[in-house]
Design an enzyme around this catalytic site. Structure first.
Site, PDB file in Angstrom:
ATOM      1  N   GLU A 156      34.182  78.254  33.586  1.00 36.09           N
ATOM      2  CA  GLU A 156      35.383  79.067  33.808  1.00 36.09           C
ATOM      3  C   GLU A 156      35.285  80.428  33.114  1.00 36.09           C
ATOM      4  OE1 GLU A 156      38.670  76.441  32.729  1.00 36.09           O
ATOM      5  OE2 GLU A 156      38.664  75.644  34.768  1.00 36.09           O
ATOM      6  N   ASP A 170      39.368  67.252  36.621  1.00 38.23           N
ATOM      7  CA  ASP A 170      40.034  67.962  35.535  1.00 38.23           C
ATOM      8  C   ASP A 170      41.380  67.326  35.171  1.00 38.23           C
ATOM      9  OD1 ASP A 170      40.830  69.784  33.693  1.00 38.23           O
ATOM     10  OD2 ASP A 170      41.211  71.420  35.086  1.00 38.23           O
ATOM     11  N   GLU A 221      49.280  68.640  30.953  1.00 40.35           N
ATOM     12  CA  GLU A 221      49.070  69.790  31.842  1.00 40.35           C
ATOM     13  C   GLU A 221      49.374  69.431  33.292  1.00 40.35           C
ATOM     14  OE1 GLU A 221      45.092  71.393  31.738  1.00 40.35           O
ATOM     15  OE2 GLU A 221      45.455  72.716  33.440  1.00 40.35           O
TER      16      GLU A 221
END
Ligand code: GCV
Length: 682
Positions: free
Chosen positions: A278, A351, A379
């Site tokens: 990322e 993820d 998240e």
């Protein structure tokens, strides 16, 4: 009314108030500190002093003796056997009359023993005579903070960072000790203070003095400090021409830096590295491998017994299925890493989705240390608004059979350490919502003993945090135990994944498009809805991600008829009319799952509302308001996903379930202003 009468009325009113107002800051550590136990120890140290004080003030029995036996002759009466017992283990023996002995090979073991004894008391589980032996399964049980140096927390939903970098090292927040105490009470023994998207600044002399101040606070509680580092630090901080790991100057730079760190923090734990992931820099920027990068840091840390935790969360914009990429990149490097490198692998291959199959790297890397990374912060599970007790999810993961060495090769036994991405912030209740504290607690308990059941963990936590009354414990426990599955149901059932609103990962956006964005950041990449069906074909006729698993699992996942329903749309593009084993079509099953999720949350509301008399008003209302949000969000998820997928399935929502109450076009206009994702990627 006389003064005396008035006083009596006030006193009566005070006594009748059912429970004291609480802000949640005391977490699960609520013993009232009114005890006066006699506690002795055969050694002295700051850690043992903490154990003594905890027991003196909180243990409502009589005598406790803390013993570290001399190495040569371990008294059998101490109940200690070296066999199967690590340095951090302990034994607790004795009874009310003779008193209790806690024995351990280390001070830390004594402290853990003290907390265990208090846990037994606070959960009403002291049964004499005591004869307990405990040892952690993993030597490294570590929290990873994604805290930035500016005080924000990436994917944090509990306020700002607890680390007050601006005030440090001169001002020491009392919260550092409270944090250490809470962690020690559940066996967490390490922490990474800063975000894996690391600022190079963390390695400057100025910041290291601040890190030292935190380390000093945590040390007596047996918690070691680690740091996330930016791979380009040599070039960024000191202007080196390169950060190539094979460059002698770069190697020298890291050696000096590590020397400097250990001069300041002699028991420093080591580095956590997110490299070539990322947008973060890494060895591949210089044509080198992950092993080259990790080994260079490992060599610098080796003389001080430090370690490198090197993350396997990598994916590049290629045509390869994102779920396969970490395995493809890391498997060829198996056996090339130094022995003080440990590869940190997320539980699932994508993820931290609401539900994922385990990453195929577990069990596959046979010549390299591997640790698991789970996400305590929610998240992808409703942030701190939704109740999602995560012990059942982690248990499902840890108990998954990898078949790496035949049947019974469970993930829990393929790893040598475990990390949890923290859900802690500077909110008064630490985790943004009261019930999310249970996930911090569960992480610590499972990291100590992955065999503990979710049921036991929930039970312990509820009794310590709220009440021992069975009429409260039982329904709240059932609610917690069902909560993760409920979230999966209303967000992404049957193996759906990553259909979140772009950026904040809170609401639904299966229709979402990031203009010009990479394909694997777009929801359609993951759900593949079309007129034929739904789901990602990872079978041998698709991306063949199934091939990364061991037999017979790969065959089980590969066959649409044997693939476990929770992972059906993860591994297969399933026709809308495909009949599942329960006789329902995929479309109907999807509808029932979404509807069930909504109904489950409505039930949670009913369960909680009945608990008013057992809980202080402050925490009761707080939880109540969060469940209300969750109920609205669950409906939003259900309507958004069903109405959107219906455009492809062209089927009616089964008539016996609740009708959608929103319009798709309206839902497409919803824009959330959630600020916690500035630094975040998709
Ligand atoms: C710290 C996901 C999250 C990012 C996080 C990343 C990682 O992509 O959305 O915020 O970055 O995982 O684990 O490195």
């Amino acid at each position: 009314m006389t003064k005396y009468q008035l006083l009596t009325v006030l006193l009566l009113l005070f006594c009748l108030t059912p429970v004291r107002a609480e802000d949640g800051s005391r977490l699960w550590l609520r013993a009232d500190a009114s005890a006066q136990a006699k506690v002795t120890a055969n050694k002295k140290s700051p850690t043992i002093d903490i154990a003594i004080k905890e027991l003196q003030t909180n243990w409502h029995g009589d005598k406790v003796n803390l013993v570290i036996p001399a190495k040569a002759g371990i008294p059998s009466s101490a109940g200690l056997t070296k066999e199967g017992m690590t340095g951090e283990g302990y034994s607790i023996t004795g009874d009310a009359k003779k008193g209790i002995t806690i024995s351990a090979f280390s001070e830390q073991g004594l402290l853990y023993g003290a907390y265990h004894l208090l846990r037994l008391q606070e959960t009403g589980r002291v049964e004499y005579p005591l004869n307990i032996q405990e040892s952690p399964q993993y030597n490294l049980r570590i929290l990873n903070h994604w805290d930035n140096l500016d005080g924000t927390v990436e994917r944090g939903y509990a306020g700002h960072s607890i680390w007050k970098w601006d005030e440090l090292p001169n001002t020491i927040s009392p919260r550092y000790k409270e944090y250490a105490r809470a962690n020690a009470s559940i066996g967490i023994n390490a922490t990474v203070l800063n975000n894996v998207n690391a600022s190079p600044k963390i390695l400057t002399a100025e910041l290291l003095e601040k890190v030292k101040a935190i380390a000093n606070e945590l040390r007596p509680y047996g918690i070691k400090v680690y740091l996330s580092v930016n791979f380009s630090s040599p070039a960024i901080l000191d202007g080196l021409k390169t950060s190539d790991p094979l460059d002698k100057d770069v190697q020298g730079w890291w050696k000096n830096k590590v020397k400097e760190i250990y001069r300041i923090i002699p028991d420093f734990g080591g580095f956590l590295v997110k490299a070539n992931s990322e947008g973060q820099p890494g060895p591949q920027d210089f044509g080198r491998t992950h092993a080259d990068g990790a080994n260079m840091l490992a060599d610098a840390l080796k003389p001080y017994h430090g370690i490198v935790m090197w993350r396997a969360f990598v994916y590049s914009p290629s045509n390869e299925d994102r779920a396969k990429q970490a395995y493809l990149e890391f498997m060829p490097l198996d056996g090339q890493f130094r022995d003080n490198v440990i590869i940190q692998v997320k539980n699932g291959p994508i993820d931290f989705q609401p539900r994922e199959p385990f990453s195929p790297l577990f069990g596959a890397m046979k010549h390299t240390g591997v640790m698991a990374e789970v996400q305590v912060t929610q998240e992808y599970l409703g942030h701190s608004n939704h109740l999602a007790f995560l012990a059942p999810m982690w248990q499902e993961f840890l108990e998954s059979d990898t078949y790496a060495n035949g049947k019974g090769s469970f993930v829990a036994n393929t790893i040598s350490a475990i990390a949890g991405v923290s859900n802690i912030g500077d909110d008064i209740n630490w985790t943004g919502s009261h019930l999310a504290q249970a996930n911090w607690y569960a992480f610590g308990r499972l990291a100590w003993n992955p065999q503990l059941s979710s049921e036991q963990i929930a039970d312990e936590w509820i009794r310590q945090t709220f009440s021992q009354d069975e009429s409260f414990v039982e329904p709240v426990k059932t609610m917690m135990l069902n909560s993760w599955e409920a979230v999966v149901n209303y967000m992404m059932p049957l193996g759906l994944h990553h259909i979140f609103a772009v950026g904040h990962h809170y609401g639904p956006e299966p229709w979402g498009i990031i203009p010009g964005g990479r394909p694997d950041w777009q929801p359609w990449y993951f759900h593949n809805a079309d007129t034929i069906g739904l789901g990602f074909d990872r079978s041998s006729t698709g991306s063949n991600a199934v091939s990364q698993y061991f037999s017979p699992l790969k065959e089980e996942f590969n066959d649409i008829n044997t693939c476990p329903p929770p992972f059906l749309l993860w591994f297969h593009h399933v026709p809308w009319q495909y009949k599942l084993q329960n006789g329902r079509s995929l479309w109907d099953e999807l509808c029932y799952h979404y509807d069930l999720g909504v109904q489950q949350v409505r039930d949670f509301q009913k369960v909680w509302d009945k608990q008013e008399s057992y809980v202080d008003a402050e925490r009761f209302q707080h939880v109540q308001s969060r469940l209300k949000i969750q109920a609205r969000d669950a409906q939003w998820w259900k309507d958004a996903c069903l109405l959107y997928f219906q455009e492809f399935s062209k089927q009616p929502v089964p008539y016996d379930i609740e009708r959608p109450v929103n319009d798709l076009e309206q839902l497409k206009q919803v824009r959330l202003n959630i600020s916690n994702y500035e630094n975040a990627s998709r």
